[in-house]
Scaffold this motif. Structure first.
Motif, mmCIF file in Angstrom:
data_model
loop_
_atom_site.group_PDB
_atom_site.id
_atom_site.type_symbol
_atom_site.label_atom_id
_atom_site.label_comp_id
_atom_site.label_asym_id
_atom_site.label_seq_id
_atom_site.Cartn_x
_atom_site.Cartn_y
_atom_site.Cartn_z
ATOM 1 N N ILE A 116 0.832 -1.212 0.000
ATOM 2 C CA ILE A 116 0.000 0.000 0.000
ATOM 3 C C ILE A 116 0.868 1.265 0.000
ATOM 4 N N GLY A 117 2.119 1.113 -0.487
ATOM 5 C CA GLY A 117 2.950 2.295 -0.680
ATOM 6 C C GLY A 117 3.618 2.784 0.592
ATOM 7 N N ARG A 118 3.663 4.122 0.754
ATOM 8 C CA ARG A 118 4.433 4.725 1.854
ATOM 9 C C ARG A 118 3.645 4.772 3.160
ATOM 10 N N VAL A 119 3.109 3.639 3.555
ATOM 11 C CA VAL A 119 2.416 3.551 4.842
ATOM 12 C C VAL A 119 3.339 2.818 5.796
ATOM 13 N N GLY A 120 3.578 3.423 6.941
ATOM 14 C CA GLY A 120 4.618 2.892 7.812
ATOM 15 C C GLY A 120 4.113 2.218 9.066
ATOM 16 N N GLU A 121 4.957 1.334 9.579
ATOM 17 C CA GLU A 121 4.732 0.683 10.867
ATOM 18 C C GLU A 121 5.854 1.148 11.781
ATOM 19 N N ILE A 122 5.512 1.701 12.933
ATOM 20 C CA ILE A 122 6.522 2.284 13.825
ATOM 21 C C ILE A 122 7.425 1.199 14.408
ATOM 22 N N THR A 123 8.721 1.432 14.311
ATOM 23 C CA THR A 123 9.676 0.461 14.876
ATOM 24 C C THR A 123 10.438 1.041 16.061
ATOM 25 N N GLU A 124 10.577 2.381 16.086
ATOM 26 C CA GLU A 124 11.346 3.010 17.162
ATOM 27 C C GLU A 124 10.748 4.365 17.500
ATOM 28 N N ILE A 125 10.898 4.753 18.751
ATOM 29 C CA ILE A 125 10.445 6.076 19.176
ATOM 30 C C ILE A 125 11.539 6.722 20.008
ATOM 31 N N ASP A 126 11.839 7.973 19.709
ATOM 32 C CA ASP A 126 12.774 8.738 20.537
ATOM 33 C C ASP A 126 11.975 9.915 21.098
ATOM 34 N N THR A 127 11.740 9.896 22.401
ATOM 35 C CA THR A 127 10.867 10.919 23.009
ATOM 36 C C THR A 127 11.637 12.165 23.440
ATOM 37 N N GLY A 128 12.950 12.213 23.132
ATOM 38 C CA GLY A 128 13.799 13.314 23.629
ATOM 39 C C GLY A 128 13.259 14.707 23.342
ATOM 40 N N ALA A 129 12.884 14.958 22.088
ATOM 41 C CA ALA A 129 12.426 16.307 21.715
ATOM 42 C C ALA A 129 11.123 16.655 22.434
ATOM 43 N N ILE A 130 10.197 15.680 22.494
ATOM 44 C CA ILE A 130 8.906 15.930 23.163
ATOM 45 C C ILE A 130 9.132 16.179 24.650
ATOM 46 N N GLU A 131 9.998 15.389 25.270
ATOM 47 C CA GLU A 131 10.248 15.565 26.711
ATOM 48 C C GLU A 131 10.911 16.913 27.001
ATOM 49 N N ALA A 132 11.792 17.348 26.100
ATOM 50 C CA ALA A 132 12.432 18.660 26.282
ATOM 51 C C ALA A 132 11.389 19.775 26.206
ATOM 52 N N LEU A 133 10.456 19.646 25.265
ATOM 53 C CA LEU A 133 9.385 20.653 25.142
ATOM 54 C C LEU A 133 8.492 20.650 26.382
ATOM 55 N N LEU A 134 8.138 19.458 26.862
ATOM 56 C CA LEU A 134 7.285 19.363 28.065
ATOM 57 C C LEU A 134 7.991 19.974 29.277
ATOM 58 N N ALA A 135 9.283 19.706 29.393
ATOM 59 C CA ALA A 135 10.054 20.244 30.527
ATOM 60 C C ALA A 135 10.096 21.766 30.470
ATOM 61 N N ASP A 136 9.961 22.298 29.265
ATOM 62 C CA ASP A 136 9.978 23.756 29.069
ATOM 63 C C ASP A 136 8.568 24.345 29.160
ATOM 64 N N GLY A 137 7.586 23.519 29.515
ATOM 65 C CA GLY A 137 6.215 24.015 29.667
ATOM 66 C C GLY A 137 5.471 24.182 28.354
ATOM 67 N N ARG A 138 5.983 23.602 27.273
ATOM 68 C CA ARG A 138 5.323 23.737 25.966
ATOM 69 C C ARG A 138 4.343 22.596 25.713
ATOM 70 N N ILE A 139 3.503 22.781 24.701
ATOM 71 C CA ILE A 139 2.563 21.738 24.284
ATOM 72 C C ILE A 139 3.008 21.220 22.914
ATOM 73 N N PRO A 140 3.593 20.016 22.849
ATOM 74 C CA PRO A 140 4.005 19.477 21.549
ATOM 75 C C PRO A 140 2.779 19.070 20.726
ATOM 76 N N VAL A 141 2.794 19.418 19.436
ATOM 77 C CA VAL A 141 1.736 19.012 18.513
ATOM 78 C C VAL A 141 2.415 18.193 17.420
ATOM 79 N N VAL A 142 2.121 16.891 17.392
ATOM 80 C CA VAL A 142 2.894 15.966 16.558
ATOM 81 C C VAL A 142 2.075 15.467 15.366
ATOM 82 N N SER A 143 2.614 15.663 14.156
ATOM 83 C CA SER A 143 1.980 15.113 12.949
ATOM 84 C C SER A 143 2.449 13.680 12.754
#
Length: 300
Positions: A151-178
């Motif tokens: 079905i083409g470029r449809v992906g299955e997640i194999t790995e997650i790195d939460t570093g960027a999201i956690e840094a934003l949360l620690a800074d009081g921000r609201i991450p909005v992830v596409s």
């Protein structure tokens, strides 16, 4: 005069006090919210959603928003003269279609959501799963009648790195992830089901709660014969029900199952057509929708 004023203000105080135990319980906890369905296209619901998320943030929670954009993608593909085809409930995503998907999710839906949240202060920061290796995927090939289908470029997640999201949360921000992922094995990107991405992120972040907005009241007990909503069920009970669910509910409920099996305390499917459904679900006793909880000890 003072008597009347006191009288009208009292119910407001009672509502705030009713929220107190929930505020205490959720303080400092991460909550992942999958934004989708009607709440994505109706202007009033969009504005109410943004208010709810900002309220959570100011109430001491750490909201993370994950979104897809089915209706917007379909519209944009039509404009570009690209036919939308679905197999096994997933959009067939050619290279050309993937360019449009990426443009719509990161350049349109995410931007609008970030803008709505930031009317309330310098809070939201948008990113896609490509940023800082947040989501990594390989090609997903669903099985139809015993055969793997491309079905083409449809992906299955194999790995997650939460570093960027956690840094934003620690800074009081609201991450909005596409829900777009980088590829593990080539230099392209993948379109990832947003329900699946939200569930995987909730587990990886050790979130307290995953909330999935839908266009139904929750999981129905015996649809279409009854519109009774199952308000609470365990992971094992849900697993038994999965084969009977309608195709649209499967990724949502599989996501809830994955989240609670991955350490998230509760996963909820809630009616995004109800204004402020998120606040009702988190801060009142009258939870709306369906809540999935981990199995009790000793239950399999």
């Amino acid at each position: 005069m003072t008597g009347t004023r006191k009288h009208t203000a009292l119910p407001k105080a009672q509502i705030l006090i009713e929220a107190l135990p929930w505020l205490t319980r959720h303080h400092g906890k991460t909550v992942v919210i999958k934004f989708g369905g009607n709440a994505m296209v109706d202007e009033e619901l969009k504005a109410a959603f943004a208010q709810d998320v900002v309220f959570l943030r100011h109430a001491g929670l750490k909201p993370v928003v994950v979104h897809g954009g089915g209706p917007q993608i379909s519209r944009a593909l039509q404009t570009h003269g690209i036919v939308s085809e679905f197999k096994a409930g997933l959009r067939v995503t050619t290279e050309d279609a993937m360019d449009v998907v990426r443009m719509v999710l990161a350049g349109q839906v995410q931007r609008e959501l970030v803008g709505l949240l930031n009317r309330h202060g310098p809070l939201a920061v948008g990113l896609t799963g490509e940023d800082a290796h947040t989501l990594t995927a390989v090609k997903h090939q669903p099985e139809i009648d015993g055969e793997l289908v491309d079905i083409g470029r449809v992906g299955e997640i194999t790995e997650i790195d939460t570093g960027a999201i956690e840094a934003l949360l620690a800074d009081g921000r609201i991450p909005v992830v596409s829900s777009i992922a980088r590829s593990q094995d080539d230099h392209h990107v993948y379109n990832v089901n947003a329900d699946t991405a939200a569930a995987a992120l909730a587990a990886a972040l050790g979130a307290e709660t995953l909330m999935v907005l839908t266009d139904v009241e929750g999981l129905y007990e015996d649809w279409p014969n009854s519109d009774e909503v199952i308000s609470r069920l365990t992971a094992s009970q849900l697993e038994k029900l999965l084969p009977e669910l309608s195709s649209g509910m499967v990724p949502k409920m599989e996501g809830c199952l994955h989240a609670v099996r991955g350490g998230v305390n509760t996963a909820r499917v809630i009616d995004g057509r109800v204004q402020h459904s998120i606040l009702l679900e988190i801060f009142t006793d009258e939870g709306i929708g369906t809540m999935v909880v981990p199995d009790e000890q000793g239950e399999s």
